[in-house]
Design a protein around this motif. Structure first.
Motif, PDB file in Angstrom:
ATOM      1  N   SER A   6      47.710  36.201  47.935  1.00 15.39           N
ATOM      2  CA  SER A   6      47.362  37.622  47.902  1.00 15.39           C
ATOM      3  C   SER A   6      47.022  38.106  49.300  1.00 15.39           C
ATOM      4  O   SER A   6      46.526  37.364  50.138  1.00 15.39           O
ATOM      5  N   THR A  51      44.203  43.026  51.617  1.00 18.06           N
ATOM      6  CA  THR A  51      43.917  44.394  51.176  1.00 18.06           C
ATOM      7  C   THR A  51      44.244  44.599  49.699  1.00 18.06           C
ATOM      8  O   THR A  51      44.335  45.712  49.237  1.00 18.06           O
ATOM      9  N   GLN A  75      43.919  45.178  45.868  1.00 22.13           N
ATOM     10  CA  GLN A  75      42.923  45.865  45.060  1.00 22.13           C
ATOM     11  C   GLN A  75      42.690  45.089  43.765  1.00 22.13           C
ATOM     12  O   GLN A  75      43.609  44.478  43.241  1.00 22.13           O
ATOM     13  N   PRO A  76      41.466  45.116  43.242  1.00 18.71           N
ATOM     14  CA  PRO A  76      41.225  44.467  41.958  1.00 18.71           C
ATOM     15  C   PRO A  76      42.014  45.169  40.853  1.00 18.71           C
ATOM     16  O   PRO A  76      42.437  46.315  41.011  1.00 18.71           O
ATOM     17  N   GLU A 129      41.112  46.473  38.059  1.00 19.49           N
ATOM     18  CA  GLU A 129      40.495  47.731  37.675  1.00 19.49           C
ATOM     19  C   GLU A 129      39.668  48.239  38.842  1.00 19.49           C
ATOM     20  O   GLU A 129      38.563  47.786  39.064  1.00 19.49           O
ATOM     21  N   SER A 130      40.204  49.183  39.586  1.00 23.73           N
ATOM     22  CA  SER A 130      39.465  49.701  40.730  1.00 23.73           C
ATOM     23  C   SER A 130      38.748  50.992  40.348  1.00 23.73           C
ATOM     24  O   SER A 130      39.135  51.686  39.420  1.00 23.73           O
ATOM     25  N   TYR A 131      37.713  51.293  41.073  1.00 28.46           N
ATOM     26  CA  TYR A 131      36.913  52.489  40.840  1.00 28.46           C
ATOM     27  C   TYR A 131      37.687  53.721  41.276  1.00 28.46           C
ATOM     28  O   TYR A 131      38.246  53.755  42.365  1.00 28.46           O
ATOM     29  N   ASN A 132      37.727  54.740  40.421  1.00 31.34           N
ATOM     30  CA  ASN A 132      38.393  55.993  40.738  1.00 31.34           C
ATOM     31  C   ASN A 132      37.349  57.105  40.706  1.00 31.34           C
ATOM     32  O   ASN A 132      36.908  57.509  39.629  1.00 31.34           O
ATOM     33  N   GLU A 156      38.126  60.215  38.407  1.00 29.05           N
ATOM     34  CA  GLU A 156      38.303  60.040  36.971  1.00 29.05           C
ATOM     35  C   GLU A 156      37.199  60.791  36.219  1.00 29.05           C
ATOM     36  O   GLU A 156      36.068  60.864  36.669  1.00 29.05           O
TER      37      GLU A 156
END
Length: 169
Positions: free
Chosen positions: A2, A5, A7-8, A10-13, A16
């Protein structure tokens, strides 16, 4: 392998819409953990929703104008038109998103007393109760430190905090 950089999953938005932490139905001991919105947030909801209602009415008027039905607005009784627009704004926003524009801005949401999502019938009752004369003054009475208006009590709904701290009630 990987990349640094990545992203996981489920990233924070931050853009939303807020989500309630309340499951479909809470047990009685869990109900007391619902954080009711403060009077300040409820007042901010009122101000922002007034602007939202004006925007909603304007957009509906534009649509009617584009469809060639502007005379419907011109011939309608102003008071009746205002009540219909208010009913349509509150019920449609709360049914679709669980919140109006004001509630989205202040991080609050409408739920049933048990924490479950409010249904269309309850939202219609909630909105119709707003038409009771002087209903806005029912927020001057408090239950448990947070304001609960007549339209909350009669429809068995509550406005809860879904984001941010609300220490000052």
């Amino acid at each position: 392998m990987s990349s640094p950089t990545a992203q996981p999953a489920e990233s924070y938005n931050p853009y939303e819409a807020p989500k309630a932490d309340a499951p479909a139905a809470l047990q009685p001991e869990e109900r007391s953990r619902l954080r009711l919105a403060s009077g300040g947030r409820r007042f901010a909801n009122l101000i922002v929703d007034y602007v939202g209602l004006m925007l909603f009415t304007f957009l509906v008027g534009v649509v009617f104008g584009l469809l060639g039905a502007a005379e419907v607005f011109e011939q309608a009784n102003d008071t009746l038109l205002g009540l219909v627009m208010m009913f349509a704004y509150y019920v449609s926003m709360e049914a679709l998103f669980g919140a109006t524009l004001g509630k989205l801005v202040t991080g609050t949401r409408v739920v049933m007393e048990d924490g479950s999502r409010a249904g269309l019938g309850r939202l219609a009752i909630r909105t119709l109760c707003r038409f009771i004369p002087f209903e806005a003054f029912t927020f001057l009475t408090r239950r448990g430190g947070a304001p609960v208006g007549l339209h909350d009590r009669l429809s068995k709904t509550r406005v809860i905090l879904v984001r941010g701290a609300d220490d000052a009630r």
